[in-house]
Design a protein around this motif. Sequence first.
Motif, PDB file in Angstrom:
ATOM      1  N   ASN A 188       0.828  -1.204   0.000  1.00 53.48           N
ATOM      2  CA  ASN A 188       0.000   0.000   0.000  1.00 53.48           C
ATOM      3  C   ASN A 188       0.864   1.256   0.000  1.00 53.48           C
ATOM      4  O   ASN A 188       0.618   2.210  -0.746  1.00 53.48           O
ATOM      5  N   GLY A 189       1.911   1.261   0.818  1.00 54.55           N
ATOM      6  CA  GLY A 189       2.802   2.419   0.872  1.00 54.55           C
ATOM      7  C   GLY A 189       3.637   2.568  -0.389  1.00 54.55           C
ATOM      8  O   GLY A 189       3.808   3.681  -0.903  1.00 54.55           O
ATOM      9  N   SER A 190       4.140   1.444  -0.916  1.00 59.59           N
ATOM     10  CA  SER A 190       4.988   1.487  -2.105  1.00 59.59           C
ATOM     11  C   SER A 190       4.222   1.960  -3.334  1.00 59.59           C
ATOM     12  O   SER A 190       4.790   2.563  -4.249  1.00 59.59           O
ATOM     13  N   ASN A 191       2.933   1.689  -3.363  1.00 63.63           N
ATOM     14  CA  ASN A 191       2.087   2.085  -4.489  1.00 63.63           C
ATOM     15  C   ASN A 191       1.974   3.596  -4.642  1.00 63.63           C
ATOM     16  O   ASN A 191       1.611   4.096  -5.707  1.00 63.63           O
ATOM     17  N   ARG A 192       2.310   4.334  -3.598  1.00 61.74           N
ATOM     18  CA  ARG A 192       2.130   5.787  -3.656  1.00 61.74           C
ATOM     19  C   ARG A 192       3.144   6.475  -4.586  1.00 61.74           C
ATOM     20  O   ARG A 192       2.829   7.482  -5.213  1.00 61.74           O
ATOM     21  N   LEU A 193       4.365   5.937  -4.688  1.00 63.83           N
ATOM     22  CA  LEU A 193       5.357   6.559  -5.570  1.00 63.83           C
ATOM     23  C   LEU A 193       4.930   6.518  -7.036  1.00 63.83           C
ATOM     24  O   LEU A 193       4.970   7.559  -7.709  1.00 63.83           O
ATOM     25  N   PRO A 194       4.512   5.370  -7.592  1.00 56.44           N
ATOM     26  CA  PRO A 194       4.057   5.391  -8.986  1.00 56.44           C
ATOM     27  C   PRO A 194       2.826   6.276  -9.194  1.00 56.44           C
ATOM     28  O   PRO A 194       2.660   6.843 -10.276  1.00 56.44           O
ATOM     29  N   ILE A 195       1.963   6.405  -8.185  1.00 60.75           N
ATOM     30  CA  ILE A 195       0.823   7.315  -8.324  1.00 60.75           C
ATOM     31  C   ILE A 195       1.316   8.748  -8.449  1.00 60.75           C
ATOM     32  O   ILE A 195       0.845   9.515  -9.298  1.00 60.75           O
ATOM     33  N   VAL A 196       2.280   9.117  -7.607  1.00 57.04           N
ATOM     34  CA  VAL A 196       2.842  10.478  -7.671  1.00 57.04           C
ATOM     35  C   VAL A 196       3.462  10.748  -9.039  1.00 57.04           C
ATOM     36  O   VAL A 196       3.180  11.771  -9.677  1.00 57.04           O
ATOM     37  N   VAL A 197       4.293   9.823  -9.512  1.00 55.66           N
ATOM     38  CA  VAL A 197       4.986  10.005 -10.788  1.00 55.66           C
ATOM     39  C   VAL A 197       3.997  10.016 -11.947  1.00 55.66           C
ATOM     40  O   VAL A 197       4.077  10.863 -12.851  1.00 55.66           O
ATOM     41  N   GLY A 198       3.051   9.078 -11.933  1.00 52.08           N
ATOM     42  CA  GLY A 198       2.060   9.017 -13.003  1.00 52.08           C
ATOM     43  C   GLY A 198       1.180  10.253 -13.046  1.00 52.08           C
ATOM     44  O   GLY A 198       0.916  10.808 -14.121  1.00 52.08           O
ATOM     45  N   CYS A 199       0.726  10.711 -11.884  1.00 53.93           N
ATOM     46  CA  CYS A 199      -0.130  11.904 -11.828  1.00 53.93           C
ATOM     47  C   CYS A 199       0.634  13.149 -12.264  1.00 53.93           C
ATOM     48  O   CYS A 199       0.075  14.012 -12.956  1.00 53.93           O
ATOM     49  N   ALA A 200       1.892  13.254 -11.864  1.00 53.14           N
ATOM     50  CA  ALA A 200       2.695  14.415 -12.276  1.00 53.14           C
ATOM     51  C   ALA A 200       2.883  14.429 -13.791  1.00 53.14           C
ATOM     52  O   ALA A 200       2.783  15.481 -14.435  1.00 53.14           O
ATOM     53  N   THR A 201       3.135  13.264 -14.368  1.00 51.23           N
ATOM     54  CA  THR A 201       3.290  13.160 -15.822  1.00 51.23           C
ATOM     55  C   THR A 201       2.001  13.541 -16.533  1.00 51.23           C
ATOM     56  O   THR A 201       2.008  14.301 -17.512  1.00 51.23           O
ATOM     57  N   ALA A 202       0.878  13.010 -16.044  1.00 54.61           N
ATOM     58  CA  ALA A 202      -0.420  13.312 -16.663  1.00 54.61           C
ATOM     59  C   ALA A 202      -0.775  14.788 -16.511  1.00 54.61           C
ATOM     60  O   ALA A 202      -1.288  15.416 -17.447  1.00 54.61           O
ATOM     61  N   ALA A 203      -0.511  15.365 -15.333  1.00 57.74           N
ATOM     62  CA  ALA A 203      -0.813  16.780 -15.108  1.00 57.74           C
ATOM     63  C   ALA A 203      -0.029  17.660 -16.075  1.00 57.74           C
ATOM     64  O   ALA A 203      -0.562  18.640 -16.625  1.00 57.74           O
ATOM     65  N   TRP A 204       1.243  17.317 -16.295  1.00 59.02           N
ATOM     66  CA  TRP A 204       2.056  18.066 -17.259  1.00 59.02           C
ATOM     67  C   TRP A 204       1.448  17.986 -18.655  1.00 59.02           C
ATOM     68  O   TRP A 204       1.367  18.987 -19.367  1.00 59.02           O
ATOM     69  N   ARG A 205       0.953  16.798 -19.022  1.00 64.30           N
ATOM     70  CA  ARG A 205       0.362  16.629 -20.353  1.00 64.30           C
ATOM     71  C   ARG A 205      -0.944  17.404 -20.482  1.00 64.30           C
ATOM     72  O   ARG A 205      -1.197  18.034 -21.515  1.00 64.30           O
ATOM     73  N   PHE A 206      -1.783  17.382 -19.457  1.00 65.03           N
ATOM     74  CA  PHE A 206      -3.020  18.163 -19.481  1.00 65.03           C
ATOM     75  C   PHE A 206      -2.719  19.660 -19.535  1.00 65.03           C
ATOM     76  O   PHE A 206      -3.408  20.417 -20.225  1.00 65.03           O
ATOM     77  N   HIS A 207      -1.699  20.075 -18.806  1.00 65.45           N
ATOM     78  CA  HIS A 207      -1.297  21.489 -18.824  1.00 65.45           C
ATOM     79  C   HIS A 207      -0.852  21.905 -20.219  1.00 65.45           C
ATOM     80  O   HIS A 207      -1.254  22.970 -20.723  1.00 65.45           O
ATOM     81  N   ARG A 208      -0.039  21.071 -20.847  1.00 59.53           N
ATOM     82  CA  ARG A 208       0.431  21.381 -22.201  1.00 59.53           C
ATOM     83  C   ARG A 208      -0.731  21.498 -23.185  1.00 59.53           C
ATOM     84  O   ARG A 208      -0.678  22.288 -24.135  1.00 59.53           O
ATOM     85  N   ALA A 209      -1.786  20.737 -22.953  1.00 55.21           N
ATOM     86  CA  ALA A 209      -2.947  20.766 -23.846  1.00 55.21           C
ATOM     87  C   ALA A 209      -3.919  21.893 -23.504  1.00 55.21           C
ATOM     88  O   ALA A 209      -4.921  22.087 -24.208  1.00 55.21           O
ATOM     89  N   GLY A 210      -3.658  22.623 -22.420  1.00 55.38           N
ATOM     90  CA  GLY A 210      -4.516  23.746 -22.039  1.00 55.38           C
ATOM     91  C   GLY A 210      -5.784  23.356 -21.314  1.00 55.38           C
ATOM     92  O   GLY A 210      -6.757  24.123 -21.282  1.00 55.38           O
ATOM     93  N   HIS A 211      -5.801  22.184 -20.680  1.00 60.75           N
ATOM     94  CA  HIS A 211      -7.009  21.707 -20.009  1.00 60.75           C
ATOM     95  C   HIS A 211      -6.836  21.555 -18.499  1.00 60.75           C
ATOM     96  O   HIS A 211      -7.654  20.891 -17.850  1.00 60.75           O
ATOM     97  N   LEU A 212      -5.811  22.184 -17.940  1.00 63.33           N
ATOM     98  CA  LEU A 212      -5.622  22.110 -16.495  1.00 63.33           C
ATOM     99  C   LEU A 212      -5.856  23.483 -15.868  1.00 63.33           C
ATOM    100  O   LEU A 212      -5.005  24.368 -15.953  1.00 63.33           O
ATOM    101  N   PRO A 213      -7.021  23.694 -15.216  1.00 62.87           N
ATOM    102  CA  PRO A 213      -7.285  24.965 -14.529  1.00 62.87           C
ATOM    103  C   PRO A 213      -6.555  24.991 -13.185  1.00 62.87           C
ATOM    104  O   PRO A 213      -7.050  24.472 -12.177  1.00 62.87           O
ATOM    105  N   TRP A 214      -5.387  25.584 -13.175  1.00 63.52           N
ATOM    106  CA  TRP A 214      -4.514  25.504 -12.006  1.00 63.52           C
ATOM    107  C   TRP A 214      -5.146  26.078 -10.741  1.00 63.52           C
ATOM    108  O   TRP A 214      -4.985  25.527  -9.649  1.00 63.52           O
TER     109      TRP A 214
END
Length: 250
Positions: free
Chosen positions: A43-69
């Motif tokens: 359960n604890g180890s699963n948090r690192l890939p969630i952080v990395v995956g979410c950060a990657t996805a957030a960057w992609r949404f931001h680049r596409a102009g769909h992330l209201p910061w």
Amino acid sequence: MTDALILVLAGVVAAFLNTVASSGSAVVLPLVIMIGVEPVVANGSNRLPIVVGCATAAWRFHRAGHLPWRDAIRFSIPVIIGAILGASLATLFDDMRTTNLVTVAVVLAFVLLLFNPGKWLHADRTELAPNKGPLVLILMGFVGAWAGLIAVDSATYALAVLVLVAHFSIREANAIKVTTLGLAALVSLIIFSAQGYVDWRVASLLAVGSVLGALLGARLALGPHAAKWVFRLLVAAVLVEGVHLAAGFA
């Protein structure tokens, strides 16, 4: 196939699901436990890939102009507070209680999806102004608490709040979801790590795969008919979770 390759591939699948819809943790947790990692460490180890995956996805949404910061930061506050509480309580739950909680979570997620399928399927655009009031903030706090506790289906709950209650379009809702839950996972990771419940080798291998999975997921979530894809994957993921739980009790 080696454990390392299995973990990387699991990271790809989980991040793809977490970015487009939900339930990536339902893929990762049983697999990590199966290779011999204790449930609380998994359960604890699963948090690192969630952080990395979410950060990657957030960057992609931001680049596409769909992330209201501004909205993402606003909703992150109750999510982070909830995540601190949830992660602090996580180590107090034994396997049986955790299984019972997951069962309730899966049933509730399925109810939320069937409550108003038309709203989900037509969420590519919305004619209503987003609702950013106290109710949404409170509900996002509960989402954060669940994300900190177990994480399974927390993305489904986040999307349900953002689409059904706050009236965001599916692309903005997904962008806010990955940002807020990524921050919640970061807080949870710090808490689990401080308590010694993170296997960094397992977490790192999952995180490697999560980068590719998040990029693929963001591409689908930003494409045409995104709402239909999100809804279909949410329903499929919850059904698979239900079958897995039923098999476990058989």
